[in-house]
Design a protein around this motif. Structure first.
Motif, mmCIF file in Angstrom:
data_model
loop_
_atom_site.group_PDB
_atom_site.id
_atom_site.type_symbol
_atom_site.label_atom_id
_atom_site.label_comp_id
_atom_site.label_asym_id
_atom_site.label_seq_id
_atom_site.Cartn_x
_atom_site.Cartn_y
_atom_site.Cartn_z
ATOM 1 N N VAL A 35 0.769 -1.171 0.070
ATOM 2 C CA VAL A 35 0.074 0.017 -0.036
ATOM 3 C C VAL A 35 0.860 1.265 0.120
ATOM 4 O O VAL A 35 1.895 1.504 0.890
ATOM 5 C CB VAL A 35 -0.947 0.118 1.056
ATOM 6 N N LEU A 36 0.702 1.994 -1.017
ATOM 7 C CA LEU A 36 1.376 3.455 -1.067
ATOM 8 C C LEU A 36 0.797 4.612 -0.524
ATOM 9 O O LEU A 36 1.404 5.531 -0.369
ATOM 10 C CB LEU A 36 1.912 3.607 -2.624
ATOM 11 N N GLY A 37 -0.337 4.337 -0.460
ATOM 12 C CA GLY A 37 -1.240 5.679 0.191
ATOM 13 C C GLY A 37 -0.979 6.822 -0.757
ATOM 14 O O GLY A 37 -1.090 6.571 -2.011
ATOM 15 N N THR A 38 -0.899 7.894 -0.476
ATOM 16 C CA THR A 38 -0.881 9.143 -1.433
ATOM 17 C C THR A 38 0.629 9.302 -1.935
ATOM 18 O O THR A 38 0.490 10.266 -2.986
ATOM 19 C CB THR A 38 -1.234 10.418 -0.503
ATOM 20 N N ALA A 39 1.474 8.266 -1.738
ATOM 21 C CA ALA A 39 2.766 8.439 -2.206
ATOM 22 C C ALA A 39 2.522 7.942 -3.763
ATOM 23 O O ALA A 39 3.291 8.487 -4.691
ATOM 24 C CB ALA A 39 3.657 7.553 -1.644
ATOM 25 N N THR A 110 2.187 14.245 4.240
ATOM 26 C CA THR A 110 1.524 12.887 4.400
ATOM 27 C C THR A 110 1.947 11.944 3.326
ATOM 28 O O THR A 110 2.140 10.741 3.705
ATOM 29 C CB THR A 110 -0.076 13.305 3.928
ATOM 30 N N ALA A 111 2.139 12.357 2.109
ATOM 31 C CA ALA A 111 2.918 11.598 1.001
ATOM 32 C C ALA A 111 4.263 10.811 1.533
ATOM 33 O O ALA A 111 4.503 9.667 1.337
ATOM 34 C CB ALA A 111 3.123 12.122 -0.183
ATOM 35 N N SER A 113 5.153 10.617 4.564
ATOM 36 C CA SER A 113 4.957 9.348 5.712
ATOM 37 C C SER A 113 4.577 8.273 4.954
ATOM 38 O O SER A 113 4.850 6.989 5.594
ATOM 39 C CB SER A 113 3.979 10.120 6.684
ATOM 40 N N ASN A 114 3.528 8.249 4.146
ATOM 41 C CA ASN A 114 3.230 6.998 3.363
ATOM 42 C C ASN A 114 4.197 6.212 2.624
ATOM 43 O O ASN A 114 4.156 4.883 2.922
ATOM 44 C CB ASN A 114 1.817 7.550 2.529
ATOM 45 N N THR A 117 6.119 4.290 5.257
ATOM 46 C CA THR A 117 5.592 3.570 5.855
ATOM 47 C C THR A 117 5.544 2.202 4.764
ATOM 48 O O THR A 117 5.701 0.946 5.252
ATOM 49 C CB THR A 117 4.077 3.904 6.188
ATOM 50 N N ALA A 118 5.308 2.478 3.720
ATOM 51 C CA ALA A 118 5.434 1.471 2.355
ATOM 52 C C ALA A 118 6.810 0.759 2.467
ATOM 53 O O ALA A 118 6.859 -0.566 2.444
ATOM 54 C CB ALA A 118 5.124 2.230 1.251
#
Length: 251
Positions: A35-39, A110-111, A113-114, A117-118
């Motif tokens: 999961v990459l999120g907003t990245a 946010t990106a 951080s995402n 996390t990824a």
């Protein structure tokens, strides 16, 4: 004749084909997607900067944070009205930096951080299907869906590497050392495999030599360099610096 190693890899490929080749709804044979999120909104995302030696060509957005726009070098930036992003003739998309107007700084935080996390999640996956395959020299191999882990460097020779699977299959490559793709080597996808389901999780420096081609998402702990004429279909998400030397990135 095939070596024992290649026999094992090709056998794995054949078993994969028998399992899903004729199925109307493909089933992922590898690990779960990262999961990459907003990245995932960026073709290139970096904490330390992005440089280009023109003419590079990037399709997709570029973001840098927590640093300022002066870390985007070689792009001849044009700041947009309102100051939230800039544009460049080398980029089909927008360029964002932490020094730009709201809401860009928060969006980038946010990106980033995402992205981190990824990387942490992908690097923390356990029970690899292949451990230190070919001692890291994977040029000429056909790779099937799985989690792969190497405790040292990985290199792709001029023979290139083939990634074979369906559009549902996921490939995660955990690399504790560097990743080097030789000049004019190609990562080739067959069987419907998608770049968005391929994750190169690299603790060391990533280098694509002149004319090399990479497919997938690079989650890099350190720097990424695409040398002259190198191309990439996917994303570069780097926790330090990204250098493009007349390179192409299609995000």
């Amino acid at each position: 004749m095939l070596s024992t190693l290649n026999k094992i890899v090709y056998l794995s490929l054949w078993v994969s084909f028998l399992s899903v080749g004729a199925a109307p709804g493909a089933i992922n044979l590898g690990p779960a997607p990262i999961v990459l999120g907003t990245a995932a909104n960026y073709a290139i995302l970096s904490k330390s900067g992005v440089s280009t030696v023109p003419p590079s060509s990037i399709i997709g957005n570029i973001g840098v944070s927590p640093i300022a726009a002066n870390a985007l070098t070689g792009f001849a930036l044009t700041l947009a009205s309102g100051g939230a992003f800039s544009t460049s003739s080398q980029v089909t998309g927008e360029l964002f930096a932490a020094s730009y107007a709201a809401p860009t700084p928060v969006t980038l935080t946010t990106a980033i951080s995402n992205m981190q996390t990824a990387y942490t999640n992908a690097n923390g996956l356990i029970n690899p299907g292949f451990f230190n395959l070919a001692a890291g020299s994977i040029g000429g191999l056909v790779l099937t869906p799985a989690l792969y882990k190497w405790t040292s460097a990985v290199s792709i020779s001029s023979a290139g590497v083939t990634i074979s699977g369906t559009s549902a299959d996921v490939f995660v490559f955990q690399i504790a050392g560097t990743l080097t793709v030789a000049a004019n080597a190609r990562v080739t996808l067959v069987g419907g495999a998608l770049a968005s389901n391929i994750f190169w999780v690299v603790a060391g420096v990533v280098t694509a030599d002149p004319g090399a081609h990479i497919e997938g998402v690079i989650l890099a702990k350190t720097a990424v360099t695409l040398e002259t004429g190198a191309t990439m279909n996917g994303r570069i998400l780097a926790q330090t610096f990204v250098a493009l030397q007349s390179a192409t990135v299609v995000g």
